[in-house]
Design a protein around this motif. Structure first.
Motif, PDB file in Angstrom:
ATOM      1  N   LYS A 125       0.055  12.235 -77.910  1.00  0.00           N
ATOM      2  CA  LYS A 125       1.827  11.748 -78.157  1.00  0.00           C
ATOM      3  C   LYS A 125       3.034  12.005 -76.748  1.00  0.00           C
ATOM      4  CE  LYS A 125       0.613  12.920 -82.110  1.00  0.00           C
ATOM      5  NZ  LYS A 125       1.068  12.285 -83.761  1.00  0.00           N
ATOM      6  N   LYS A 168       6.469  19.665 -77.000  1.00  0.00           N
ATOM      7  CA  LYS A 168       5.656  18.816 -77.458  1.00  0.00           C
ATOM      8  C   LYS A 168       3.797  19.137 -78.093  1.00  0.00           C
ATOM      9  CE  LYS A 168       8.105  14.349 -76.113  1.00  0.00           C
ATOM     10  NZ  LYS A 168       8.109  12.992 -75.335  1.00  0.00           N
ATOM     11  N   ILE A 172       2.609  20.351 -82.293  1.00  0.00           N
ATOM     12  CA  ILE A 172       1.996  19.467 -82.173  1.00  0.00           C
ATOM     13  C   ILE A 172       1.316  20.765 -83.039  1.00  0.00           C
ATOM     14  CG2 ILE A 172      -0.162  18.026 -82.376  1.00  0.00           C
ATOM     15  CD1 ILE A 172       1.597  16.266 -80.271  1.00  0.00           C
TER      16      ILE A 172
END
Lengths: 180, 161
Positions: A125, A168, A172
């Motif tokens: 990601k 991030k 997640i």
């Protein structure tokens, strides 16, 4: 052993000095290459290429710089080159398959390196610079200045990469998408 | 990361502002800046896999590669090959001066071309002149906006018998 001594040994052509440098940084370089490329073979190729390039260019190494960040910077560029080649290979194969006649079975195209099973889903990601910055920060304990030296960016930008990567990953992780 | 910064980060979803916020904060905050963050559960996810720790030395392959390149011993750096630190600046300065000179030359050339009587300007040429049936000399004076021409009878012509 100190890097300066080992480099001096390499310049004198001592094999054990080369070997000591390889053994000292091998795990770190492999780790960074893996975090960027996502599979074992590519990571090993990139690490070998980086050491080879570094030893070949050792005469141009500026002793006032850190050998560690210099070596990592070479490895980072090698990894980026490999990623680009992989991308263009995939593009070429996709185009070739699209132009084939309908009755011809398409050739087997390897999975993109980032889709392979061994690659941790979390890292997929992140952008390349974020991945590398985070890997260097967490796994190697690099400072922002050292990360900036490796990535060839400003120190503040390196901090931003680390911050964005952490943000991030936390997101997640909270969403429960990290299958690790 | 401090909670106030986290709040500001969420409130303004504009990337340049966010980048600036993080940069400023990291450079000044002793809590978030140089000190490494406390371990978090997700960190395990980015740890390198076991094969990296278990893999054998890459040195034999690297050595083979160096030998194939025919260069096992990198040449030591000699003082003669070291670039002088000011050399880059000198080259850049010379390049800039060259560009500046070129621009000045072009501008000057254009200025001259715009002047009356210049390469592209209108020119007045008097081939012959007569005043009251006698040959005359012409005197031409041009400015940017006007041209003045005087005619005077040639003295030698009038003296003829």
């Amino acid at each position: 052993m100190d890097d300066a001594l080992l480099i001096a040994g390499c310049r004198e052509g001592k094999d054990d000095a080369f070997e000591a440098l390889v053994n000292k940084y091998q795990v770190s370089i492999l780790s960074m290459a893996w975090s960027l490329l996502g599979n074992k073979e590519d990571a090993q190729d990139a690490a070998q290429g980086a050491f080879l390039a570094a030893f070949s260019k050792l005469d141009s190494f500026d002793a006032s710089r850190s050998f560690k960040t210099w070596l990592f910077a070479i490895a980072w560029k090698d990894c980026l080159d490999m990623k680009r080649k992989e991308k263009s290979r995939r593009k070429y194969l996709t185009q070739a398959i699209a132009t084939m006649p309908g009755d011809t079975p398409p050739p087997r195209m390897n999975d993109p390196i980032e889709e392979c099973d061994t690659f941790r889903p979390v890292l997929k990601k992140l952008e390349a610079k974020e991945r590398t910055a985070l890997s260097l920060r967490i796994n190697e304990g690099f400072t922002a200045a050292e990360i900036a030296d490796v990535l060839g960016c400003a120190e503040s930008s390196a901090r931003v990469y680390v911050f964005n990567a952490i943000r991030k990953i936390r997101k997640i992780w909270k969403e429960g998408n990290a299958h690790v | 990361m401090c909670s106030l910064i986290r709040l500001l980060y969420r409130l303004i979803p504009w990337r340049p502002f966010r980048d600036l916020l993080i940069r400023r904060h990291y450079s000044g905050c002793p809590k978030c800046g140089p000190a490494p963050a406390a371990p978090e559960p997700w960190e395990e996810a980015i740890r390198p896999p076991d094969w990296i720790l278990r893999s054998g030395s890459l040195w034999p392959e690297i050595r083979k590669g160096l030998e194939e390149r025919g260069r096992t011993v990198p040449a030591p750096r000699t003082s003669g090959r070291r670039r002088r630190p000011g050399l880059n600046w000198a080259v850049a300065a010379a390049g800039t001066m060259g560009c500046l000179l070129l621009v000045l030359l072009i501008r000057e050339n254009r200025r001259i071309a715009r002047l009356p009587g210049g390469p592209d300007g209108a020119r007045v040429v008097v081939i012959s002149a007569e005043v009251q049936g006698r040959n005359a000399d012409s005197f031409l004076f041009q400015t940017k906006t006007a041209s003045f021409i005087w005619f005077a009878p040639t003295s030698s012509e009038g003296d003829r018998p």
